[in-house]
Design an enzyme around this catalytic site. Structure first.
Site, short mmCIF file in Angstrom:
data_model
loop_
_atom_site.label_atom_id
_atom_site.label_comp_id
_atom_site.label_asym_id
_atom_site.label_seq_id
_atom_site.Cartn_x
_atom_site.Cartn_y
_atom_site.Cartn_z
N LYS A 1 61.90 46.05 42.03
CA LYS A 1 62.97 47.02 41.86
C LYS A 1 62.43 48.41 41.53
O LYS A 1 63.09 49.42 41.77
CB LYS A 1 63.95 46.57 40.79
CG LYS A 1 64.48 45.15 40.99
CD LYS A 1 65.83 45.11 41.59
CE LYS A 1 66.46 43.73 41.76
NZ LYS A 1 65.62 42.57 41.90
C1 LIG Z 1 65.89 41.49 42.65
C2 LIG Z 1 64.79 40.56 42.92
C3 LIG Z 1 64.79 39.74 44.05
C4 LIG Z 1 65.95 39.72 45.02
O1 LIG Z 1 66.05 40.91 45.77
P1 LIG Z 1 67.44 41.31 46.45
O2 LIG Z 1 67.22 42.67 46.98
O3 LIG Z 1 68.46 41.27 45.36
O4 LIG Z 1 67.72 40.30 47.50
C5 LIG Z 1 63.70 38.92 44.27
N1 LIG Z 1 62.67 38.88 43.39
C6 LIG Z 1 62.63 39.64 42.30
C7 LIG Z 1 61.48 39.53 41.37
C8 LIG Z 1 63.68 40.52 42.03
O5 LIG Z 1 63.64 41.28 40.93
#
Ligand SMILES: *Cc1c(COP(=O)(O)O)cnc(C)c1O
Length: 492
Positions: free
Chosen positions: A112
């Site tokens: 993120k």
């Molecule tokens: C948010 C997240 C995901 C999922 O990603 P999306 O964009 O919500 O599909 C997968 N792995 C981690 C570690 C995340 O923080």
């Protein structure tokens, strides 16, 4: 050519990029998508020598063309600097027959950071550009990673406040610790007695509530979203798919023009949608592997065209993927309906009233870019263990889902598994997968044991939080979320 953004639920609702970023979600509840999708002639003989920042600039200039080149250059420079612990920002590693795209070198050691380190700059610049003097209030529901990454990005950014809700029992101890120790005068963190979907639904409801919006406006405030529904989150993520491909060309792992697969551990469908956007932009992608954990609503969706959230919710070892309503899927649905805002609205309304919808055969036939499957808890554990014993590489549980599903589906062609978190973010799970005898009393003991066992360097982000002071201790019921927001903002 200026690019405009339209709502998936009302095509006449159109904004410039900066307006769409400022607003987050459209007034009608829809998500903003480009009216005319841009195409790029991607020259990898040249791009293979580009830095991550240069590729990010190219992508942002293409999609967000109401920002000047100089503005984008400055924002990228500020967002992707030594706040990342790898100068490559998103390095690609070879592991066995496939590759891992590491997206966890930012401040919160999860992917993120890739978008949330730039979003505050996009948002404050967008405010300036549109003459907005209101205070911008970021309201976010998090399944663990978004919240901390957003706070790290927005902390003490002028003219902004950020309120983060997280499910009390739905995040890892390290994730919780990262959040409750967050500094910044404009930051409010609230635990809720409920799960992520409930938090997200309540946040969406607040965005759509006219009374609350009015009250905010009277007090010189307006909401925006840092959730992956915001187009300012989605577009920066397109960059790392292009960067990964360029690196594979550079390292002579693929021919220029050869199609590759990406396996993406998926929750809210933001990361994989960015990969799909990269493909639409012109990146040679064969298949996008949509990998889920036991909350496998998307696996069923891609196989049958039926989206059905009426099912048991599981708390798993990959909590950031414990999601039954994948918000960003709406952008794909909009395309499957040939950009029909009415049909998109009807399907999504059915989802919120009945908890399900069914695609027509014709829509389902258009889903050829995706393949999907899921991994259960024992498969995740086995994947972590096998990858370590064969390749001396430690996967986090989310990445292990994508890796396991990639092995299960074994698609033709080269595959990049998208690695979304450092194993140190979920140390107990990873430690237990690697060793049947190791016991750790808490996450921090597990970090130490994992470091010894795996000889994988400890990221600086983990080192700093153990001794940090707890600054946030509020817990509320789901039904009290709005009143907590009003209280914090001094609206009542
Ligand atoms: C948010 C997240 C995901 C999922 O990603 P999306 O964009 O919500 O599909 C997968 N792995 C981690 C570690 C995340 O923080």
């Amino acid at each position: 050519m200026a690019i405009f953004y339209q709502s998936t639920r009302d095509k006449s609702n159109q904004k410039t990029a900066s307006q769409a970023i400022l607003q987050g979600l459209a007034e009608d509840g829809g998500l903003f998508v480009p009216v005319d999708f841009p195409k790029l002639a991607l020259d990898f003989e040249q791009l293979k020598n580009a830095t991550y920042q240069e590729i990010a600039e190219l992508v942002l200039q293409t999609f967000f063309d109401d920002f000047s080149k100089a503005e984008i250059h400055d924002m990228v420079k500020a967002a992707y600097g030594d706040n990342f612990d790898d100068p490559e920002i998103a390095p690609v590693k070879q592991v066995g027959q496939h590759y891992l795209l590491e997206l966890f070198h930012g401040e919160t050691i999860a992917f993120k950071d890739m978008a949330l380190s730039i979003l505050p700059y996009l948002m404050t610049q967008a405010a300036k550009k549109n003459g907005v003097t209101n205070e911008i209030v970021i309201l976010t529901a998090t399944s663990g990673d978004t919240g901390k990454a957003a706070m790290a990005g927005f902390a003490d950014v002028e003219q902004t406040k950020i309120i983060v809700f997280y499910p009390k029992n739905g995040v890892s101890p390290i994730q919780e610790r990262q959040m409750v120790t967050q500094q910044g005068d404009n930051v409010h963190v609230v635990a809720i007695d409920g799960n992520f979907d409930q938090a997200q639904t309540a946040v969406k409801a607040m965005f759509n509530e006219a009374d609350l919006r009015d009250k905010m406006a009277k007090n010189g405030k307006q909401f925006s979203s840092a959730n992956s529904m915001n187009i300012g989150r989605l577009i920066p993520q397109v960059a790392y798919y292009i960067y990964a491909y360029a690196q594979l060309v550079k390292k002579n792992q693929i021919e220029n023009g050869e199609s590759v697969n990406f396996s993406v551990p998926t929750g809210n469908f933001g990361n994989i949608l960015a990969a799909y956007y990269a493909k639409k932009l012109g990146l040679p992608i064969r298949k996008l592997i949509c990998a889920s954990n036991k909350n496998n609503v998307l696996t069923d969706f891609f196989k049958t065209g039926r989206y059905d959230k009426n099912r048991e919710f599981f708390v798993t070892s990959s909590p950031s993927m414990d999601i039954l309503v994948s918000s960003n899927l709406e952008r794909l649905i909009f395309e499957l309906t040939d950009e029909n805002d009415q049909t998109t609205g009807q399907l999504l309304t059915a989802l919120s009233t009945e908890g399900q919808y069914q695609l027509t055969e014709k829509m389902l036939e258009k889903l050829t870019d995706f393949i999907a499957d899921w991994a259960d808890e024992s498969e995740i554990s086995k994947e972590i263990q096998e990858t370590f014993s064969k390749n001396h590489y430690v996967l986090d549980p989310h990445t292990a889902v994508a890796s396991s599903v990639y092995h299960k589906l074994a698609p033709e062609g080269k595959t990049v598994v998208v690695s979304t978190a450092s194993p140190y973010k979920f140390p107990q799970v990873v430690l237990n997968a690697l060793s049947s005898t190791a016991v750790a009393s808490d996450d921090f003991a597990a970090v130490k044991a994992l470091e010894e066992l795996s000889e994988t360097p400890l990221p600086r982000a983990v080192k700093s939080i153990e001794k940090a002071e707890v600054l946030h201790q509020t817990t509320v019921e789901v039904s009290q979320m709005q009143s907590e927001v009003e209280r914090y903002l001094g609206l009542k």
